[in-house]
Motif scaffolding. Structure first.
Motif, PDB file in Angstrom:
ATOM      1  N   PRO A  44     -39.835   2.282  10.523  1.00 28.83           N
ATOM      2  CA  PRO A  44     -38.762   2.798  11.372  1.00 28.83           C
ATOM      3  C   PRO A  44     -37.915   3.829  10.640  1.00 28.83           C
ATOM      4  O   PRO A  44     -37.635   3.664   9.448  1.00 28.83           O
ATOM      5  N   PRO A  45     -37.556   4.912  11.326  1.00 27.37           N
ATOM      6  CA  PRO A  45     -36.675   5.894  10.683  1.00 27.37           C
ATOM      7  C   PRO A  45     -35.282   5.304  10.499  1.00 27.37           C
ATOM      8  O   PRO A  45     -34.923   4.342  11.165  1.00 27.37           O
ATOM      9  N   GLY A  46     -34.499   5.883   9.592  1.00 27.37           N
ATOM     10  CA  GLY A  46     -33.108   5.445   9.412  1.00 27.37           C
ATOM     11  C   GLY A  46     -32.210   6.140  10.413  1.00 27.37           C
ATOM     12  O   GLY A  46     -32.678   6.743  11.381  1.00 27.37           O
ATOM     13  N   LYS A  47     -30.922   6.022  10.172  1.00 29.32           N
ATOM     14  CA  LYS A  47     -29.956   6.625  11.093  1.00 29.32           C
ATOM     15  C   LYS A  47     -28.968   7.476  10.302  1.00 29.32           C
ATOM     16  O   LYS A  47     -28.589   7.127   9.186  1.00 29.32           O
ATOM     17  N   HIS A  49     -25.223   8.605   9.741  1.00 27.56           N
ATOM     18  CA  HIS A  49     -23.937   7.946   9.942  1.00 27.56           C
ATOM     19  C   HIS A  49     -23.300   8.462  11.249  1.00 27.56           C
ATOM     20  O   HIS A  49     -23.395   9.652  11.549  1.00 27.56           O
TER      21      HIS A  49
ATOM     22  N   ASN B 498     -28.127  19.330   5.671  1.00 29.17           N
ATOM     23  CA  ASN B 498     -28.636  18.766   6.931  1.00 29.17           C
ATOM     24  C   ASN B 498     -30.119  18.484   6.861  1.00 29.17           C
ATOM     25  O   ASN B 498     -30.597  17.465   7.347  1.00 29.17           O
ATOM     26  N   LYS B 501     -30.724  15.431   4.818  1.00 24.41           N
ATOM     27  CA  LYS B 501     -30.359  14.221   5.560  1.00 24.41           C
ATOM     28  C   LYS B 501     -31.449  13.863   6.572  1.00 24.41           C
ATOM     29  O   LYS B 501     -31.825  12.698   6.701  1.00 24.41           O
ATOM     30  N   ASN B 502     -31.939  14.870   7.283  1.00 27.07           N
ATOM     31  CA  ASN B 502     -32.944  14.584   8.303  1.00 27.07           C
ATOM     32  C   ASN B 502     -34.243  14.081   7.688  1.00 27.07           C
ATOM     33  O   ASN B 502     -34.896  13.197   8.228  1.00 27.07           O
ATOM     34  N   VAL B 505     -33.695  10.460   6.657  1.00 28.74           N
ATOM     35  CA  VAL B 505     -33.656   9.577   7.833  1.00 28.74           C
ATOM     36  C   VAL B 505     -35.077   9.294   8.310  1.00 28.74           C
ATOM     37  O   VAL B 505     -35.426   8.161   8.636  1.00 28.74           O
ATOM     38  N   SER B 506     -35.936  10.342   8.278  1.00 25.29           N
ATOM     39  CA  SER B 506     -37.304  10.106   8.730  1.00 25.29           C
ATOM     40  C   SER B 506     -38.073   9.236   7.734  1.00 25.29           C
ATOM     41  O   SER B 506     -39.097   8.658   8.075  1.00 25.29           O
ATOM     42  N   GLY B 508     -36.843   6.565   6.728  1.00 23.52           N
ATOM     43  CA  GLY B 508     -36.342   5.227   6.984  1.00 23.52           C
ATOM     44  C   GLY B 508     -35.023   4.927   6.308  1.00 23.52           C
ATOM     45  O   GLY B 508     -34.599   3.770   6.230  1.00 23.52           O
ATOM     46  N   MET B 509     -34.340   5.990   5.816  1.00 23.25           N
ATOM     47  CA  MET B 509     -33.098   5.728   5.088  1.00 23.25           C
ATOM     48  C   MET B 509     -31.881   5.868   6.002  1.00 23.25           C
ATOM     49  O   MET B 509     -31.852   6.715   6.890  1.00 23.25           O
ATOM     50  N   ASN B 510     -30.877   5.049   5.754  1.00 22.05           N
ATOM     51  CA  ASN B 510     -29.653   5.073   6.538  1.00 22.05           C
ATOM     52  C   ASN B 510     -28.541   5.757   5.760  1.00 22.05           C
ATOM     53  O   ASN B 510     -28.333   5.471   4.574  1.00 22.05           O
ATOM     54  N   GLU B 511     -27.801   6.605   6.459  1.00 17.28           N
ATOM     55  CA  GLU B 511     -26.734   7.329   5.775  1.00 17.28           C
ATOM     56  C   GLU B 511     -25.467   6.489   5.682  1.00 17.28           C
ATOM     57  O   GLU B 511     -25.073   5.841   6.642  1.00 17.28           O
ATOM     58  N   PHE B 577     -28.563   6.270   1.739  1.00 14.59           N
ATOM     59  CA  PHE B 577     -28.261   7.515   1.023  1.00 14.59           C
ATOM     60  C   PHE B 577     -26.885   7.998   1.421  1.00 14.59           C
ATOM     61  O   PHE B 577     -26.349   7.638   2.458  1.00 14.59           O
TER      62      PHE B 577
END
Lengths: 279, 802
Positions: A44-47, A49, B498, B501-502, B505-506, B508-511, B577
């Protein structure tokens, strides 16, 4: 005659064979069952903030209107944060923003407005600029954190008037909160704008009928704005007889909380995975 | 600023409801933040008349009263000493609930039934007096609602007065605005005082040694004063806006402060030595005890009011304990003065002492209005405390105030606002605001004389704001600006951040977003070496907590704190991250260098789908993310190498380098650091400078490489390799053995343990061969494979696994 019969027999055998095979296949397929309710397989991808998501959305709206992005330091000189924005030393207006001090001359910026001055010092009009960034105020409770995010926007050219300020902010707020959002501009005070305005929108929760979020007023305070004070132009050597402009500042946490119905600002900085993954 | 609706109505006779009033004020810039109805809690209390008082048969201190409530005569037991027949009193009937939750019931008191309660002020929530029942004036009507008969129904508006409008920090100031908004007259009552024949100059003299800090000082002397509790109306007025009643003299000065916005101070003349009031700067280190009982040390820039010997007040901020009004005060000196705004503010800030008085003086009071404030106060003192006002007023006013005159161009008003207001309407608005119009010879300009209470009006733009505010922002039209089209690219720092970050996120990491604050303790916790220059951080002089007193110089503490918060809340599997600035002080620069960093943190177990085993995060997961990142940014000269840093495991630490520039480093968190954070799982983290990364971005464009149309041949090999031989060395030998036809080499298995000799590892590789000009034959690949195996054996001692 015999040939004919043999031919027919072949056909029958053939047909029967086909039928048996297809029945076999069908039987096999019928046994090959799955549980469609099992979860799909994925990394699953992350999000991003939620603050970043809303910053991006806001920046996107303004860049579509031709605004360009500028950034500036978070640890800032008093000169840019206050003095050149027409906050005289020893003036009670400085109490409007609880300031973190490094020393007498250096502070943590209390708003993104210093970038107005920094930009106008080196560039000439026409200007359409937005400034996203972190800002700091020494305050902490359910609706305040010592660090939060703002987007400053300003526009300077010949013949910019208060009607243009209303026009641009209406465009933004209608895009962000929806076309049915009603706006209310009311007089306020900021040292670096005159006339100054505070902008309320009809409550996004109750639609203006009155609820807990809007303190039963039907309105929610959303941003501060105004026409850039000629005093600020004096600091950056713009001629206020030729140029006029407007500026506005949006608190990102506030609009994010409204957008998602978040009730405690501190959640943004706890970084709890259960919170982050919701957006 | 709290303002009472009823009080305001004494000055402007408006007919709108509190809600409408709040709306009109808000839309004119006096934002009403909240409203509170007064009287609602006691609306069930009625007026009764005591017709008979007898002693309670079984209690000395209680009386048995017969009370006429209009509809019936009730027997009520009362404990107040002041109850007497003939009094009109507030009565709470059975079933009434009083403020504080007291419910009145029919009850037996010492064997006698009481059918209600006669109330004291305190019981009604109307003041402090609890020693006796409240006795009402004769003109109230029996049986009627108490709050209506006493005119106590009111609404208190909490108004947010912005710092530029000190003139609205008073009832009269707000009434003046209302008069302007509603086009009604402002009714200021006529002030009449009876002065005694005795001349004031005989009793007091003023010596003003600091008129630059005190441009105007006046005093009146009032003798024969009787200090006593205030009358109900005065007490009630103050109480309604949250001020506690003290005595009639103090209450009157507070009343004037709220009504006129002018702080006054009353001294007891007995304690003024030499009958002299001296206005001077404090002596450096001078000790002074203020009214609140705090002993303070003054500095020479502070202004004090003194007598021949000592300071008696901290000018404009707070009086002194040594001259305050006491119960037996009989002669008072009433000060009404104007102090320099910035001086008062400096004193108040320095002593951390903010009062209603300093709040107004530092924002600016009315230098002309102070005379009437003093007169009105004297009048009240003579009325309510039997004071005799000495003739005249002593004054130090060396330089008379001159009103500002400002020129306004009506055309400029319309330019700024985008309106088309006629000159007459502009003039009308400003005149309603008490600006005096002076027509000029020039047609396109008008002059206005600015009243002394408007400190905020100094320029044309200030007048334009006044016009817009009263005209109404809602009437100004909406227009979208006409502006030339232009295009400027986004700053790289924004677009690259940006993109990073993208990408993450792909993966699977959360900011996350953390506060920029750290403290020294955190540097110790991550085992930052004592000479690491990232210990040199910008220090905040007034942090919220000691744990937030430094601006971060690196992201690692923020990342570990976020992990800790999540561990404590049951989230053990994290891919996080953050991007944010670190603040690095630089020799010779006023401001620190602000560098944007990316921080990554991985920990825990992850799986792909439900039928796969859990994969425990290791260092190669971290490396994998770096590889994806450098690939997506086209950082083709980047290299990941071994590194060493005390925050990380000595053998599991790596760096990201691009053309000899260190972009960042990280790895498995050192067990010592884990211990400091009380973490019991391995954690992996990395920090990369986004600014350095942007500087290293390749300017080369990506160019197309042709794709072969011929089929490929695939060969797998399983090798027994000495443990100290690296993957990279092995690849080197393979590539050296065949330089043309290898399309891809992929490691598909790495194994140590059973069936493999100690000191060795098993590595499985898949090789894919392809040519650009022909279909390859098995025989030629067999030859190449043989050559590769021979070379591996000769150079690295590697053999095929049997």
């Amino acid at each position: 005659m015999a040939n004919e019969t043999a031919g027919k027999l072949d056909e029958i055998i053939n047909e029967t064979g086909k039928a048996i095979k297809s029945r076999e296949k069908a039987g096999k397929l019928a046994k090959d069952i799955i549980d469609i309710t099992l979860p799909g397989k994925k990394n699953p991808p992350g999000k991003l903030h939620p603050i970043t998501q809303v910053l991006n959305e806001t920046i996107d709206i303004f860049t579509r209107l031709g605004f360009q992005i500028k950034i500036g330091p978070e640890i800032e000189l008093d000169y840019y944060n206050f003095e050149a924005l027409n906050f005289p030393p020893d003036h009670p207006a400085r109490d409007m923003q609880d300031t973190f001090f490094v020393d007498d001359k250096i502070i943590l910026r209390t708003h993104t407005s210093p970038v107005q001055v920094r930009t106008m010092e080196i560039e000439n009009p026409p200007l359409r600029v937005i400034v996203p960034g972190k800002v700091y105020r020494c305050d902490s409770d359910v609706s305040h954190t010592p660090m939060f995010h703002q987007i400053e926007g300003f526009m300077v050219d010949k013949n910019i008037s208060f009607t243009d300020l209303k026009g641009v902010l209406e465009l933004f707020l209608h895009e962000f909160f929806g076309k049915n959002t009603r706006l209310r501009f009311r007089p306020s005070f900021f040292p670096f704008t005159e006339p100054s305005a505070e902008i309320d929108i009809s409550c996004v929760i109750c639609g203006g009928k009155g609820c807990r979020v809007c303190k039963h007023s039907g309105w929610i305070e959303i941003l501060g704005a105004g026409m850039i004070d000629p005093e600020v132009f004096k600091y950056v050597k713009y001629d206020s007889e030729i140029y006029t402009g407007f500026a506005f500042g949006i608190g990102i946490e506030r609009i994010t909380m409204l957008k998602f119905g978040i009730t405690d600002i501190r959640l943004f900085f706890d970084n709890d995975l259960r919170f982050l993954q919701q957006f | 600023m709290k303002a009472s609706y009823n009080w305001l109505r004494e000055y402007v006779s408006f007919n709108i409801t509190p809600n409408e009033l709040a709306d009109r004020l808000t839309m004119a810039g006096l934002e009403v933040e909240s409203m509170q109805s007064i009287g609602d809690e006691i609306k069930q209390v009625i007026v009764g008349k005591v017709i008979q008082v007898e002693k309670h048969p079984n209690a000395d201190k209680l009386s048995l009263c017969k009370v006429d409530t209009g509809s019936e005569i009730l027997e009520i037991v009362c404990g107040a000493p002041n109850v007497a027949a003939g009094q009109k009193v507030p009565v709470a009937l059975c079933g009434t609930e009083l403020p504080g939750g007291l419910k009145i019931k029919k009850s037996k008191i010492r064997d006698v039934y009481s059918h209600g309660m006669i109330c004291s002020q305190k019981e009604l929530g109307l003041g402090e007096i609890s020693s006796g029942i409240m006795v009402l004036p004769e003109n109230v009507n029996i049986g009627k609602i108490f709050i209506d008969e006493m005119n106590l129904r009111d609404t208190i508006l909490e108004i947010n007065v912005t710092p530029n409008r000190p003139d609205c920090l008073s009832i009269i100031g707000i009434a003046r605005e209302i008069a302007c908004i509603l086009r009604l007259p402002l009714n200021i009552p006529e002030i009449k005082i009876d002065e005694e024949p005795q001349d004031i100059n005989i009793s007091v003299t003023i010596e003003n040694e600091a008129h630059y800090l005190c441009p105007r000082y006046t005093a009146r002397v009032i003798t024969g004063v009787k200090v006593s509790p205030s009358p109900f109306w005065l007490e009630q007025r103050l109480q309604s806006i949250g001020i506690r009643s003290i005595n009639n003299i103090v209450d009157i000065t507070n009343y004037i402060l709220i009504e006129w916005g002018h702080p006054l101070h009353a001294f007891d003349a007995r304690f003024i030595s030499g009958n002299t009031i001296k206005i001077r700067q404090a002596k450096q280190g001078e000790k002074f005890e203020t009214l609140d009982g705090v002993k303070r040390e003054l500095t020479s820039e502070m202004l004090v009011i003194a007598d021949k010997e000592k300071a008696i007040a901290l000018a404009g901020v707070m009086g002194g304990g040594n001259s305050q009004i006491k119960d037996d005060t009989s002669t008072i000196i009433l000060e009404s003065a104007y102090f320099d705004m910035s001086s008062i503010r400096k004193t108040s800030k320095k002593l951390d002492l903010s009062t209603e008085s300093s709040y107004r003086f530092e924002r600016g009071t009315d230098i002309n209005g102070l005379v009437n404030a003093s007169l009105y106060a004297s009048m009240l003192i003579s009325k309510l405390a039997d004071g005799k006002i000495a003739k005249g007023m002593i004054e130090s006013y060396p330089k008379e105030f001159k009103n500002k005159i400002i020129t306004l161009r009506p055309e400029k008003v319309n330019n700024i606002l985008g309106t088309g207001l006629p000159v007459s309407e502009i003039e009308n608005i400003l005149v309603r605001l008490n600006f005096i119009l002076k027509k000029k010879d020039k047609e396109d300009e008008v002059d206005f004389i600015i009243p002394s209470f408007r400190h905020d009006i100094n320029r044309e733009i200030d007048l334009i704001e006044e016009v817009s505010r009263i005209y109404g922002y809602d009437k100004i039209k909406v227009h979208t600006p006409n502006i030339a089209i232009s295009s400027t690219p986004q700053p790289l720092s924004v677009s690259i951040t940006n993109k990073i970050k993208n990408t993450l996120v792909s993966c699977g990491m959360n900011e996350i977003i953390s506060f920029s604050f750290v403290c020294e303790e955190q540097f110790n916790k991550i085992c930052l070496s004592s000479d690491d220059k990232r210990r040199n951080a910008v220090k905040i002089r007034n942090p919220l907590t000691p744990e937030q007193n430094l601006m971060r110089t690196l992201l690692l503490p923020s990342l570990l704190n976020a992990a800790g918060y999540n561990f404590a809340h049951g989230n053990f599997n994290l891919k996080l991250f953050e991007t944010g600035r670190v603040f690095l002080p630089e020799e010779g620069f006023e401001l620190p260098y602000e560098e944007t960093y990316l921080g990554i943190l991985l920990t825990g177990n992850f799986s792909y789908g439900f039928d796969n085993t859990l994969h425990e995060t290791d260092i190669y997961d971290l490396k994998g993310i770096l590889e994806i990142l450098t690939d997506s940014l086209n950082l083709d000269k980047s290299k990941i190498d071994k590194y060493s840093n005390p925050s990380f495991h000595p053998n599991k630490c790596l760096s990201l380098i691009n053309s000899d520039i260190l972009l960042g480093f990280g790895g498995e968190i050192h067990p010592d650091v884990l211990e400091n954070y009380k973490f019991d799982h391995p954690v992996f983290a990395m920090e990369i400078s986004i600014d350095k990364l942007i500087a290293s971005l390749s300017k080369d464009k990506k160019t197309f490489k042709p794709i072969s149309i011929y089929p490929s041949i695939m060969r797998d090999m399983s090798l027994i390799v000495k443990e100290n031989i690296s993957h990279e060395e092995l690849l080197g030998v393979i590539k050296e053995s065949e330089k043309k036809l290898i399309e891809e080499i992929k490691l598909f298995d790495l194994y140590k343990g059973k069936n493999i000799p100690a000191g060795y590892k098993s590595m499985g590789y898949r090789l894919i061969f392809r040519s650009f000009d022909r279909t390859l034959k098995d025989e030629e690949i067999d030859k190449i494979m043989q050559k590769i195996l021979n070379n591996l054996e000769q150079k690295l001692g590697i053999t095929l696994r049997k």
